[in-house]
Design an enzyme around this catalytic site. Structure first.
Site, PDB file in Angstrom:
ATOM      1  N   ASP A   2      38.331   4.758  43.930  1.00 17.88           N
ATOM      2  CA  ASP A   2      39.137   3.771  43.214  1.00 17.88           C
ATOM      3  C   ASP A   2      40.537   3.797  43.803  1.00 17.88           C
ATOM      4  OD1 ASP A   2      36.987   3.269  41.582  1.00 17.88           O
ATOM      5  OD2 ASP A   2      37.688   4.528  39.934  1.00 17.88           O
TER       6      ASP A   2
ATOM      7  N   ASP B   4      30.016  -3.788  34.629  1.00 19.98           N
ATOM      8  CA  ASP B   4      30.703  -2.834  33.748  1.00 19.98           C
ATOM      9  C   ASP B   4      30.251  -3.057  32.304  1.00 19.98           C
ATOM     10  OD1 ASP B   4      32.292  -1.501  35.635  1.00 19.98           O
ATOM     11  OD2 ASP B   4      33.781  -3.086  35.622  1.00 19.98           O
TER      12      ASP B   4
END
Length: 531
Positions: free
Chosen positions: A231, A386
């Site tokens: 990330d 997600d």
């Protein structure tokens, strides 16, 4: 003089970088005559068979390429570069291939196996050949939905076969013309060795008959992939850093962005440690115009110079209009990432909007998924989902797809559905993960990256029920993400939920669980992995 036939599709930066890494210089084919002037010719390709052949025709490359091949001059085709040597493909009926090798290119049949055939598989040599001798027991990176069929008519060409449901042609060679279905530029050190043998001329020497060089005779196996995820975002000083959140919160108690390392250096470390793929998620891209995000593009360029496994980039793959009013399509954005070194792009929040639009009007070819898949191929499009659990008392309580769960809700609810979220998990939508995965597959996506907001950062293991439900709903590969805390969790998601790959971030960044430990455990549990 080594020449690259780049007809404008897919990521060829990795091929360029691999050749440079080996110490060879490369020039580009820019006009038809350049093909006949080449001393060594490399033809890498991804995307659709028909689109590639039409592009070769439009550039005037087809006839000089046929002449070059007929003269038995040094040639290496990669992936689609192998398939175009055959007469035709089921992918593009009515469009002729180069016709050098008799036979057809077929689509993998629908079965329990995911398509595309994506990941690390082995080679079974059919005869000796210096291009691959001594490497046949190793694994190479494949990504394709269509395969060249081995027949009696083309047996003299077939150098190696690989198994995925059935046997297919994974390498051909006759004289100085060779081609491979796998991607040597994405196959680590063994792949670089294949390129070196061709570029040095070693692979073009006459074949030597030797029983010791016949290769293995048993079936090959597709390895399960272990993926490292980074990330990436800017810290308060404006530097790009790798971070990791607890339930998506990436700031330390004092307010600073958690800094777990520099993205290029960390990606290099994971390559050395045996990661099968590396994924970059630009976690602030939904707020920033990606083509102005030059540091992230530079991360890809620099990483691809020394990391020879597949690279995926996610974050901001959608249409934008800049401050000057100039519009960029999602295809424009993806194309810039591919040219910078990405092999796949990951579409997240935009995929939810695409599914919502699909409900209203169906697919019309204009979505980001359809645009990118048409030009770069299905394998280049990953959908990042997600979801979070929403518990209900019964399936009748919602129109969304539910499962009966072994993990009851806070009030003892025995059913739940998996709600898709956008904007880093902050906003829920009335779309469930199973519907989203199915629609995106229909529109042309080649892989699902399945996160879990409930499990992210917990170390309690993957959401096996979520992964199993989505895997059962689609025919494309599924990457399990969120919740890994031990090597055993990887075994569970492969054995119990059927995932083709599993991804982790924090446990790798903090060195709590080394990649080598994960693979050792998988190997002990009888799950095939790349060494």
């Amino acid at each position: 003089m080594i020449s690259l036939l780049d007809y404008g599709a897919g990521n060829v930066r990795s091929v360029r970088n691999a050749i440079a890494k080996l110490g060879f210089e490369l020039i580009d084919i820019r006009r038809p005559r350049d093909i006949l002037d080449a001393e060594y010719l490399i033809f890498p390709g991804v995307g659709a068979f028909g689109a590639a052949m039409q592009r070769l025709d439009a550039l005037g490359y087809t006839e000089p390429l046929k002449e070059y091949l007929a003269a038995d001059r040094p040639f290496l085709g990669i992936c689609l570069g192998l398939q175009t040597l055959f007469e035709a493909s089921e992918e593009s009926p009515g469009i002729a291939g180069l016709g050098l090798i008799p036979g057809q290119v077929r689509r993998f049949p629908e079965s329990a196996l995911a398509v595309p055939h994506m990941g690390w598989n082995g080679l079974r040599l059919q005869r000796p050949g210096p291009l691959l001798t001594g490497l046949d027991a190793q694994r190479f990176y494949f990504v394709h939905s269509f395969y060249a069929e081995s027949t009696a008519e083309n047996a003299g060409w077939v150098l190696a076969e690989t198994d995925y449901g059935a046997s297919f042609v994974s390498a051909v060679q006759r004289g100085r013309v060779a081609a491979v279905q796998f991607h040597p530029e994405k196959s680590g050190q063994d792949g670089l060795e294949v390129l070196r043998r061709f570029l040095s001329g070693e692979a073009l020497q006459p074949e030597r008959e030797s029983a010791a060089e016949q290769g293995t005779s048993g079936p090959t196996q597709l390895a399960r992939r272990v993926i490292a995820c980074l990330d990436v975002r800017s810290n308060d000083a404006g530097d790009l850093v790798v971070t990791k959140g607890d339930q998506y919160d990436v700031r330390e108690p004092g307010g600073a962005v958690r800094n777990l390392g520099k993205p290029v250096e960390l990606a290099g470390r994971y390559y050395d440690e045996g990661a099968d793929e590396i994924t970059f998620l630009n976690i602030t891209a939904f707020r920033d115009f990606p083509l102005a995000d030059q540091p992230m593009l530079e991360v890809l360029r620099r990483t691809s110079e020394n990391v020879f496994v597949p690279l995926t980039i996610g974050g901001g793959i959608r249409a934008f209009t800049d401050a000057d009013g100039h519009g960029y399509s999602a295809l424009d954005v993806a194309g810039e990432y591919f040219r910078s070194g990405a092999d796949k792009v990951s579409i997240g929040s935009e995929a939810v909007a695409i599914v919502e639009a699909f409900r209203a009007s169906g697919g019309d070819g204009s979505s980001a998924i359809e645009q990118i898949a048409t030009v770069y191929g299905n394998q280049a499009v990953v959908i990042s989902v997600d979801p979070r659990r929403v518990y209900v008392d019964s399936p009748d309580a919602t129109e969304r797809t539910t499962i009966e769960t072994a993990l009851p809700g806070p009030n003892g609810e025995r059913f739940c559905w998996f709600q898709c979220t956008v904007k880093g998990g902050r906003e829920g939508r009335d779309v469930d993960a199973i519907e989203l995965a199915r629609v995106c597959e229909q529109l042309g996506a080649g892989e699902i990256l399945l996160n879990s907001i409930d499990r992210d950062g917990t170390g309690s293991g993957f959401d096996l029920e979520l992964v199993a439900a989505v895997r059962a709903a689609v025919g494309i590969p599924v990457i399990a993400s969120s919740g890994a805390g031990s090597p055993e969790h990887f075994t569970q998601v492969f054995q119990s939920a059927g995932a083709e790959a599993a991804l982790a971030a924090g446990i790798f960044h903090r060195r709590e669980v080394p990649i080598a430990s994960v693979k050792a455990r998988l190997r002990d549990d009888g799950i095939p992995v790349r060494d």
